[in-house]
Write a protein that holds these residues in place. Structure first.
Motif, PDB file in Angstrom:
ATOM      1  N   LYS A 181       0.852  -1.188   0.000  1.00  0.00           N
ATOM      2  CA  LYS A 181       0.000   0.000   0.000  1.00  0.00           C
ATOM      3  C   LYS A 181       0.884   1.233   0.000  1.00  0.00           C
ATOM      4  CE  LYS A 181      -4.133   1.704   0.090  1.00  0.00           C
ATOM      5  NZ  LYS A 181      -4.984   1.490  -1.088  1.00  0.00           N
ATOM      6  N   ASP A 182       0.688   2.098  -0.999  1.00  0.00           N
ATOM      7  CA  ASP A 182       1.454   3.335  -1.111  1.00  0.00           C
ATOM      8  C   ASP A 182       2.964   3.079  -1.078  1.00  0.00           C
ATOM      9  OD1 ASP A 182      -0.943   4.783  -1.188  1.00  0.00           O
ATOM     10  OD2 ASP A 182      -1.007   4.957   0.994  1.00  0.00           O
ATOM     11  N   GLY A 183       3.383   1.989  -1.728  1.00  0.00           N
ATOM     12  CA  GLY A 183       4.803   1.699  -1.840  1.00  0.00           C
ATOM     13  C   GLY A 183       5.394   0.974  -0.651  1.00  0.00           C
ATOM     14  N   ARG A 184       4.592   0.698   0.372  1.00  0.00           N
ATOM     15  CA  ARG A 184       5.084  -0.014   1.554  1.00  0.00           C
ATOM     16  C   ARG A 184       4.487  -1.418   1.596  1.00  0.00           C
ATOM     17  NH1 ARG A 184       3.262   5.060   3.629  1.00  0.00           N
ATOM     18  NH2 ARG A 184       4.964   6.471   4.159  1.00  0.00           N
ATOM     19  N   ILE A 185       5.135  -2.317   2.344  1.00  0.00           N
ATOM     20  CA  ILE A 185       4.636  -3.680   2.522  1.00  0.00           C
ATOM     21  C   ILE A 185       3.815  -3.716   3.802  1.00  0.00           C
ATOM     22  CG2 ILE A 185       5.254  -6.120   2.576  1.00  0.00           C
ATOM     23  CD1 ILE A 185       8.040  -5.317   1.577  1.00  0.00           C
ATOM     24  N   VAL A 186       2.620  -4.284   3.716  1.00  0.00           N
ATOM     25  CA  VAL A 186       1.692  -4.287   4.849  1.00  0.00           C
ATOM     26  C   VAL A 186       1.343  -5.730   5.205  1.00  0.00           C
ATOM     27  CG1 VAL A 186      -0.577  -3.541   5.682  1.00  0.00           C
ATOM     28  CG2 VAL A 186       0.722  -2.077   4.114  1.00  0.00           C
ATOM     29  N   CYS A 187       1.363  -6.027   6.482  1.00  0.00           N
ATOM     30  CA  CYS A 187       0.996  -7.360   6.969  1.00  0.00           C
ATOM     31  C   CYS A 187      -0.061  -7.214   8.054  1.00  0.00           C
ATOM     32  CB  CYS A 187       2.224  -8.090   7.522  1.00  0.00           C
ATOM     33  SG  CYS A 187       1.862  -9.772   8.102  1.00  0.00           S
ATOM     34  N   ILE A 188      -1.174  -7.924   7.896  1.00  0.00           N
ATOM     35  CA  ILE A 188      -2.260  -7.929   8.877  1.00  0.00           C
ATOM     36  C   ILE A 188      -2.337  -9.324   9.478  1.00  0.00           C
ATOM     37  CG2 ILE A 188      -4.733  -7.537   9.246  1.00  0.00           C
ATOM     38  CD1 ILE A 188      -4.699  -5.878   6.642  1.00  0.00           C
ATOM     39  N   ALA A 189      -2.303  -9.406  10.787  1.00  0.00           N
ATOM     40  CA  ALA A 189      -2.311 -10.707  11.465  1.00  0.00           C
ATOM     41  C   ALA A 189      -3.145 -10.619  12.735  1.00  0.00           C
ATOM     42  CB  ALA A 189      -0.883 -11.139  11.808  1.00  0.00           C
ATOM     43  N   PRO A 190      -3.657 -11.746  13.222  1.00  0.00           N
ATOM     44  CA  PRO A 190      -4.405 -11.739  14.489  1.00  0.00           C
ATOM     45  C   PRO A 190      -3.570 -11.151  15.616  1.00  0.00           C
ATOM     46  CG  PRO A 190      -4.696 -13.830  13.360  1.00  0.00           C
ATOM     47  CD  PRO A 190      -3.628 -13.090  12.608  1.00  0.00           C
ATOM     48  N   GLY A 191      -4.214 -10.364  16.479  1.00  0.00           N
ATOM     49  CA  GLY A 191      -3.488  -9.737  17.575  1.00  0.00           C
ATOM     50  C   GLY A 191      -2.940 -10.728  18.575  1.00  0.00           C
ATOM     51  N   SER A 192      -3.495 -11.931  18.580  1.00  0.00           N
ATOM     52  CA  SER A 192      -3.034 -12.972  19.505  1.00  0.00           C
ATOM     53  C   SER A 192      -1.785 -13.689  19.005  1.00  0.00           C
ATOM     54  CB  SER A 192      -4.154 -13.999  19.727  1.00  0.00           C
ATOM     55  OG  SER A 192      -4.518 -14.602  18.482  1.00  0.00           O
ATOM     56  N   GLN A 193      -1.274 -13.286  17.833  1.00  0.00           N
ATOM     57  CA  GLN A 193      -0.111 -13.961  17.251  1.00  0.00           C
ATOM     58  C   GLN A 193       0.994 -12.947  16.939  1.00  0.00           C
ATOM     59  OE1 GLN A 193      -1.489 -16.272  13.878  1.00  0.00           O
ATOM     60  NE2 GLN A 193      -3.184 -17.137  15.038  1.00  0.00           N
ATOM     61  N   PRO A 194       1.560 -12.326  17.969  1.00  0.00           N
ATOM     62  CA  PRO A 194       2.611 -11.316  17.727  1.00  0.00           C
ATOM     63  C   PRO A 194       3.850 -11.890  17.062  1.00  0.00           C
ATOM     64  CG  PRO A 194       2.502 -11.907  20.056  1.00  0.00           C
ATOM     65  CD  PRO A 194       1.299 -12.528  19.409  1.00  0.00           C
ATOM     66  N   ASP A 195       4.048 -13.217  17.162  1.00  0.00           N
ATOM     67  CA  ASP A 195       5.224 -13.819  16.537  1.00  0.00           C
ATOM     68  C   ASP A 195       5.200 -13.657  15.023  1.00  0.00           C
ATOM     69  OD1 ASP A 195       2.973 -15.524  16.657  1.00  0.00           O
ATOM     70  OD2 ASP A 195       4.199 -17.270  16.202  1.00  0.00           O
ATOM     71  N   VAL A 196       3.977 -13.590  14.443  1.00  0.00           N
ATOM     72  CA  VAL A 196       3.864 -13.419  12.991  1.00  0.00           C
ATOM     73  C   VAL A 196       4.438 -12.071  12.568  1.00  0.00           C
ATOM     74  CG1 VAL A 196       2.264 -13.173  11.052  1.00  0.00           C
ATOM     75  CG2 VAL A 196       1.879 -14.944  12.775  1.00  0.00           C
ATOM     76  N   LEU A 197       4.042 -11.009  13.276  1.00  0.00           N
ATOM     77  CA  LEU A 197       4.498  -9.675  12.897  1.00  0.00           C
ATOM     78  C   LEU A 197       5.979  -9.475  13.231  1.00  0.00           C
ATOM     79  CD1 LEU A 197       1.439  -7.437  13.805  1.00  0.00           C
ATOM     80  CD2 LEU A 197       2.030  -8.540  11.647  1.00  0.00           C
ATOM     81  N   ARG A 198       6.459 -10.112  14.290  1.00  0.00           N
ATOM     82  CA  ARG A 198       7.903 -10.027  14.572  1.00  0.00           C
ATOM     83  C   ARG A 198       8.706 -10.685  13.450  1.00  0.00           C
ATOM     84  NH1 ARG A 198       6.384 -11.170  20.079  1.00  0.00           N
ATOM     85  NH2 ARG A 198       6.826 -13.394  19.743  1.00  0.00           N
ATOM     86  N   TYR A 199       8.223 -11.830  12.971  1.00  0.00           N
ATOM     87  CA  TYR A 199       8.917 -12.515  11.885  1.00  0.00           C
ATOM     88  C   TYR A 199       8.811 -11.707  10.590  1.00  0.00           C
ATOM     89  CZ  TYR A 199      10.638 -16.398   9.043  1.00  0.00           C
ATOM     90  OH  TYR A 199      11.370 -17.188   8.197  1.00  0.00           O
ATOM     91  N   PHE A 200       7.641 -11.120  10.358  1.00  0.00           N
ATOM     92  CA  PHE A 200       7.471 -10.238   9.197  1.00  0.00           C
ATOM     93  C   PHE A 200       8.471  -9.091   9.260  1.00  0.00           C
ATOM     94  CE2 PHE A 200       5.660  -6.150   7.824  1.00  0.00           C
ATOM     95  CZ  PHE A 200       5.520  -6.373   6.468  1.00  0.00           C
ATOM     96  N   ALA A 201       8.626  -8.493  10.440  1.00  0.00           N
ATOM     97  CA  ALA A 201       9.562  -7.380  10.588  1.00  0.00           C
ATOM     98  C   ALA A 201      10.987  -7.822  10.283  1.00  0.00           C
ATOM     99  CB  ALA A 201       9.467  -6.817  12.011  1.00  0.00           C
ATOM    100  N   LYS A 202      11.364  -8.998  10.777  1.00  0.00           N
ATOM    101  CA  LYS A 202      12.721  -9.509  10.539  1.00  0.00           C
ATOM    102  C   LYS A 202      12.961  -9.747   9.054  1.00  0.00           C
ATOM    103  CE  LYS A 202      15.696 -13.484  11.647  1.00  0.00           C
ATOM    104  NZ  LYS A 202      15.780 -14.758  12.395  1.00  0.00           N
TER     105      LYS A 202
END
Length: 357
Positions: A181-202
């Motif tokens: 979106k607008d040139g950036r990468i966006v990831c939407i994940a359940p709030g109960s699974q923070p490991d997904v977004l941490r891995y996405f960030a890495k």
């Protein structure tokens, strides 16, 4: 689970065509080729597998061949094989066209849904219903991470595709939505699974050659995704203005900054009052403002501040004394330090002195 049975009608008059070709040696007509394409499209829309359909064609070829090509002369064999090639090729062409059209429709629907979701458009009840199609249950809390790199990305670029492949390989059973979106990468994940977004960030930090990732807080409901997305964007904007170089930013760790700027006029008054006199210094306020910012970031340790600024401790001491003379506030005095540090943060947030307050 066994594949659903494919009706014989999907082959059309294929056997009859082979019989005529074996007798006359002719090639398929334009109408016959178009009919094969139409049957291919119909088969794709019905959800049948192309491999199974090709197998059906070959099975009927074997079945029709002895009756249609008695004698099996080389000319007849060549004509029948050419007809098989034409018929199957036209059928597969129609099938693939239908699949491409379906994919484009799905991509358009997905893009429209993402736009509505991230911008908070559309009726929220209807939005929640549409979300189930893409594996999201918006009644639950979701969090959004946004990755920004040195260039603008689209979904077809190699960087987002590599990040998506890494996520799918590790979290294949999770309900994750990844897009751009607008040139950036966006990831939407359940709030109960923070490991997904941490891995996405890495993965995003590595794939974008050191790009920055911001993670919003989890929020419930269709509007919660928008809220988390906005927090992530605000965190990236804040990092740019404050000169933060952390590879991963958490909106929950930055809540103090929106609080400080909630009353913009009061913050502007504090900056003018505390730091305005620095403009009288030779070279303007910017060098001394930077000195204060680095001094506070270094924990008010003079030796570390001097190292970061490539100054001698003596030169740094002179600058701090000059700031004291101009502002009346001593950066080394705990009583003065809080007001000065808050004013420095406000100056960064309000882009002072580059912009007039």
């Amino acid at each position: 689970m066994a594949e659903p049975r494919i009706p014989e009608e999907m082959l059309g008059n294929y056997g009859q065509i082979l019989g005529e070709v074996a007798t006359t040696g002719r090639r398929l007509t334009r109408n016959e080729l178009e009919m094969r394409r139409a049957l291919g499209r119909e088969a794709a829309d019905a959800g049948h597998q192309l491999r199974a359909l090709v197998t059906m064609h070959l099975a009927q070829t074997r079945e029709a061949w002895p009756r249609a090509a008695a004698g099996n002369s080389p000319a007849v064999t060549d004509a029948v094989l050419a007809a098989v090639e034409q018929a199957v090729d036209a059928f597969a062409e129609g099938f693939e066209r239908a699949q491409r059209l379906t994919v484009r429709r799905e991509e358009a629907a997905r893009r429209e849904f993402i736009d509505d979701l991230l911008y908070g458009r559309s009726d929220l009840v209807h939005l929640a219903e549409r979300a189930t199609r893409f594996g999201l249950r918006l009644s639950r809390a979701h969090a959004v991470a946004v990755a920004s790199g040195p260039e603008a990305y689209t979904e077809t670029d190699a960087v987002p595709r590599s990040v998506e492949a890494a996520l799918l390989a590790r979290f294949s059973g999770r309900k994750i939505l990844l897009t751009t979106k607008d040139g950036r990468i966006v990831c939407i994940a359940p709030g109960s699974q923070p490991d997904v977004l941490r891995y996405f960030a890495k993965q995003s930090h590595a794939a974008t050659d050191g790009g920055q990732v911001a993670i919003g807080r989890p929020h419930k409901g269709p509007g919660g995704v928008v809220h988390s997305y906005d927090e992530a964007l605000e965190a990236l904007d804040l990092a740019d203005r404050m000169g933060m170089e952390d590879p991963v930013l958490y909106a929950s760790d930055l809540l103090v900054y929106p609080v400080l700027t909630r009353d913009r006029q009061a913050m502007a008054d504090l900056v003018r009052s505390e730091l305005g006199p620095l403009q009288k210094a030779r070279g303007g306020a910017e060098p001394l403002l930077k000195t204060l910012a680095v001094y506070f970031d270094a924990g008010c340790v003079a030796a570390e501040t001097a190292r970061r600024l490539a100054l001698s401790v003596r030169a740094l001491t002179y600058r701090l004394e000059r700031i004291h003379q101009l502002t009346g506030s001593d950066p080394a005095d705990p009583m003065h330090r809080y007001s000065l540090q808050t004013a420095v943060i406000g100056a960064r947030l309000l882009d002072w002195p580059a912009k007039e307050l």
